[in-house]
Design a protein around this motif. Sequence first.
Motif, PDB file in Angstrom:
ATOM      1  N   GLU A   1      -4.187  -7.389  -6.664  1.00 51.51           N
ATOM      2  CA  GLU A   1      -3.860  -6.685  -5.624  1.00 51.51           C
ATOM      3  C   GLU A   1      -3.472  -4.981  -5.780  1.00 51.51           C
ATOM      4  OE1 GLU A   1      -2.379  -9.324  -6.705  1.00 51.51           O
ATOM      5  OE2 GLU A   1      -2.248 -11.027  -5.162  1.00 51.51           O
TER       6      GLU A   1
ATOM      7  N   ARG B   1      -7.117  -3.504  -6.067  1.00 57.27           N
ATOM      8  CA  ARG B   1      -7.661  -3.222  -5.044  1.00 57.27           C
ATOM      9  C   ARG B   1      -7.024  -2.048  -4.104  1.00 57.27           C
ATOM     10  NH1 ARG B   1      -6.197  -4.491   0.086  1.00 57.27           N
ATOM     11  NH2 ARG B   1      -4.647  -5.688  -0.499  1.00 57.27           N
ATOM     12  N   LEU B   2      -5.637  -2.028  -4.054  1.00 60.60           N
ATOM     13  CA  LEU B   2      -5.161  -0.635  -3.386  1.00 60.60           C
ATOM     14  C   LEU B   2      -5.449   0.638  -4.229  1.00 60.60           C
ATOM     15  CD1 LEU B   2      -1.700  -2.770  -2.485  1.00 60.60           C
ATOM     16  CD2 LEU B   2      -3.605  -1.951  -0.972  1.00 60.60           C
ATOM     17  N   TRP B   3      -5.261   0.524  -5.490  1.00 57.08           N
ATOM     18  CA  TRP B   3      -5.385   1.580  -6.336  1.00 57.08           C
ATOM     19  C   TRP B   3      -6.773   2.288  -5.940  1.00 57.08           C
ATOM     20  CZ3 TRP B   3      -2.210   4.572  -8.634  1.00 57.08           C
ATOM     21  CH2 TRP B   3      -2.682   5.830  -9.560  1.00 57.08           C
ATOM     22  N   ASP B   4      -7.806   1.309  -5.773  1.00 61.26           N
ATOM     23  CA  ASP B   4      -9.145   1.858  -5.557  1.00 61.26           C
ATOM     24  C   ASP B   4      -9.462   2.402  -4.396  1.00 61.26           C
ATOM     25  OD1 ASP B   4     -10.064   0.973  -8.279  1.00 61.26           O
ATOM     26  OD2 ASP B   4     -10.953  -0.843  -7.406  1.00 61.26           O
ATOM     27  N   GLN B   5      -8.438   2.301  -3.401  1.00 63.95           N
ATOM     28  CA  GLN B   5      -8.475   2.794  -2.073  1.00 63.95           C
ATOM     29  C   GLN B   5      -8.125   4.498  -2.278  1.00 63.95           C
ATOM     30  OE1 GLN B   5      -6.276   0.540   0.562  1.00 63.95           O
ATOM     31  NE2 GLN B   5      -7.431  -1.199   0.373  1.00 63.95           N
ATOM     32  N   HIS B   6      -7.328   4.996  -3.151  1.00 65.03           N
ATOM     33  CA  HIS B   6      -7.020   6.472  -3.423  1.00 65.03           C
ATOM     34  C   HIS B   6      -6.359   7.092  -2.451  1.00 65.03           C
ATOM     35  CE1 HIS B   6      -9.765   6.720  -6.876  1.00 65.03           C
ATOM     36  NE2 HIS B   6     -10.699   5.938  -6.260  1.00 65.03           N
ATOM     37  N   GLU B   7      -5.407   6.012  -1.766  1.00 64.25           N
ATOM     38  CA  GLU B   7      -4.594   6.725  -0.669  1.00 64.25           C
ATOM     39  C   GLU B   7      -3.238   7.189  -1.543  1.00 64.25           C
ATOM     40  OE1 GLU B   7      -4.846   6.397   2.411  1.00 64.25           O
ATOM     41  OE2 GLU B   7      -6.736   5.232   2.464  1.00 64.25           O
TER      42      GLU B   7
ATOM     43  N   PRO C   1       0.697  -1.202   0.222  1.00 63.83           N
ATOM     44  CA  PRO C   1       0.113   0.065   0.103  1.00 63.83           C
ATOM     45  C   PRO C   1       0.760   1.291   0.043  1.00 63.83           C
ATOM     46  CG  PRO C   1      -0.043  -1.331   2.119  1.00 63.83           C
ATOM     47  CD  PRO C   1       0.606  -2.063   1.070  1.00 63.83           C
TER      48      PRO C   1
ATOM     49  N   ALA D   1       0.616   4.215  -2.816  1.00 63.63           N
ATOM     50  CA  ALA D   1       0.232   5.536  -2.376  1.00 63.63           C
ATOM     51  C   ALA D   1       1.302   6.564  -2.913  1.00 63.63           C
ATOM     52  CB  ALA D   1       0.005   5.731  -0.939  1.00 63.63           C
TER      53      ALA D   1
END
Length: 293
Positions: free
Chosen positions: A216, A219-225, A184, A188
Amino acid sequence: MTTTHTTAVRTVQARPRREDLRDFLRSRRARVMPEDVGLPGRGLRRTPGLRREEVATLAGIGVSWYTWLEQGRIIKVSDSVVESISRVLSLDAAERGYFYRLVGLNPPPAVGADTAPMPELVRLMDSWSPYPAYVLDRWWNYVLTNSSAQAVFGVPRKGQNCLVLFFTEPRYRYFFTNWSTLAPQVVADFRSAAASFPDDPRFTAIQSGLYERSPEFARLWDQHEVRAESNGTKAVVHPVMGEMTFDHLVMHPSTRQDLRVSVHLPRGSEGRHKLERLLSASGSASLMTEPRL
């Protein structure tokens, strides 16, 4: 996938900053002669350089508004206005960036970054030997690695993309003991890097391609961190040396902010001894790859 480099409009409020802005604009205006911008240079002038109304007219903004800006009043400033005034006052890149910051905006990234080699980086990385080091370009492609980084992390000499390898190379999942923690952070960091170049289609190509290949990453990209770039720790299980832990530092050359230079320092005397044994066995402690920046 990206955001604009700055909020469209900000308000100039801090008093010391307003005073700096006032003095900066007055000094830049004073050094531009009327002849430099196609105006008649003859006639009596109480002050050197351009008049306020001349700057405003040439920049396509209101005279009163520019006067208020130069007086340090609390007004809203857009990046398009900063660009217009910068053009009239013939500001160089450093002055233009300073102007942006004085009005509370982030300067846009440099357009058409230099792609010429930087032999200084080769010498710098050589001086860091035996510590693993590598250089990534703005898109996170490897453009320079030293032999220590190749021996420890198995990174390619150049050309391949660090982000893509991290998520698609199966061995890295077992190689990095903290892969799930790093993942993650890596995403980010890449999102933040891409936001600095909002009009660059290569970022979109890398992101969209990896989005399809790696669940993976998707999923992390869609969290927009996003996060501010920082140093950290990499713990690995090397196939020959076993567990090794490195503190890594990230730096950017002042004249090539688009390059990302990483150097890794082994933790403790045991880590240093393992690194020395590995490089001694491979006979590659001081070899460097050819730069392609």
